[in-house]
Design a protein around this motif. Structure first.
Motif: not given
Length: 132
Positions: A69-94
């Motif tokens: 079963e795929p794990q693509l519910q709304r809660r997964h997307l929200w968590r993904f966006v939060v984590a991805w945003s933090a990693l994007t800030v770190l990536s961009t700073a580097l």
């Protein structure tokens, strides 16, 4: 002993394959846009959006699926966006730091290494929090 590979081994292999596809897309977009004159910060964000769009779907559908079963519910997307945003800030700073020290071409060379670091952090975050 035969049978199916350990779940984390399977996940790690799929994550690496998906990650390679993401890295190629992300880096191509980043290098292409910055070569055309787009600022590094915007180029990195757009490259990461392209890679993340591909990776979110593939990882949710295949890498971290549970019982097929795929794990693509709304809660997964929200968590993904939060984590991805933090990693994007770190990536961009580097990358901004690399550009300041080694120029734009240096940031192009550093991009795969920076994103490999983000992927290592991301695997733990995706597995333990995003697709849980």
């Amino acid at each position: 002993m035969t049978g199916h590979p350990h779940p984390i081994s399977r996940q790690a292999l799929l994550f690496l394959l998906v990650g390679a596809a993401q890295l190629l897309l992300d880096s191509a977009v980043f290098i292409g846009l910055t070569a055309l004159g787009l600022p590094l910060v915007l180029g990195n964000i757009l490259g990461r959006v392209a890679g993340a769009s591909l990776g979110y779907w593939l990882n949710g559908r295949y890498t971290f699926a549970r019982g097929g079963e795929p794990q693509l519910q709304r809660r997964h997307l929200w968590r993904f966006v939060v984590a991805w945003s933090a990693l994007t800030v770190l990536s961009t700073a580097l990358l901004v730091a690399v550009e300041a020290a080694a120029g734009l071409a240096g940031s192009w060379l550093a991009k795969p290494l920076v994103e490999a670091l983000m992927a290592a952090i991301g695997f733990v975050v995706w597995r333990q929090w995003v697709y849980r």
